[in-house]
Scaffold this motif. Sequence first.
Motif, short mmCIF file in Angstrom:
data_model
loop_
_atom_site.label_atom_id
_atom_site.label_comp_id
_atom_site.label_asym_id
_atom_site.label_seq_id
_atom_site.Cartn_x
_atom_site.Cartn_y
_atom_site.Cartn_z
N CYS A 22 -31.44 68.41 -19.52
CA CYS A 22 -31.83 66.95 -19.79
C CYS A 22 -31.15 66.27 -20.78
N ILE A 26 -28.34 63.15 -19.68
CA ILE A 26 -28.40 61.94 -20.07
C ILE A 26 -27.26 61.40 -20.71
N SER A 30 -25.09 58.74 -18.82
CA SER A 30 -25.32 57.35 -19.46
C SER A 30 -26.43 57.10 -18.62
N ASN A 31 -27.44 57.85 -17.90
CA ASN A 31 -28.47 57.35 -17.32
C ASN A 31 -29.71 58.22 -17.55
N ILE A 32 -30.66 57.66 -17.93
CA ILE A 32 -31.89 58.56 -18.49
C ILE A 32 -32.60 58.92 -17.41
N ILE A 36 -33.57 63.14 -16.94
CA ILE A 36 -34.79 63.55 -16.91
C ILE A 36 -35.13 64.19 -15.48
#
Length: 77
Positions: A22, A26, A30-32, A36
């Motif tokens: 995780c 991230i 650069s994308n949460i 997740i």
Amino acid sequence: MLSNVSKLDFDDFVGAISGLICAVFIVLTSNIVIGIMLGFAALVIGRIVSGDIKRLNVDTVIIAIVLVAFYAGGWAI
């Protein structure tokens, strides 16, 4: 953010690896949402493969399914 990786409990290998996946994804993507989603999916798949299904709760499985469907459906930004 990656400094918290040292606080992971590596006695629970599946939980630690899913947390590591995780955090790393991230940062890399650069994308949460992707990070997740991959963390939850890794946790569920890891628990199933290791035969430790008893440690999964229904909420975790539902969240993993919803996040994977959200990403696979193309709704993730």
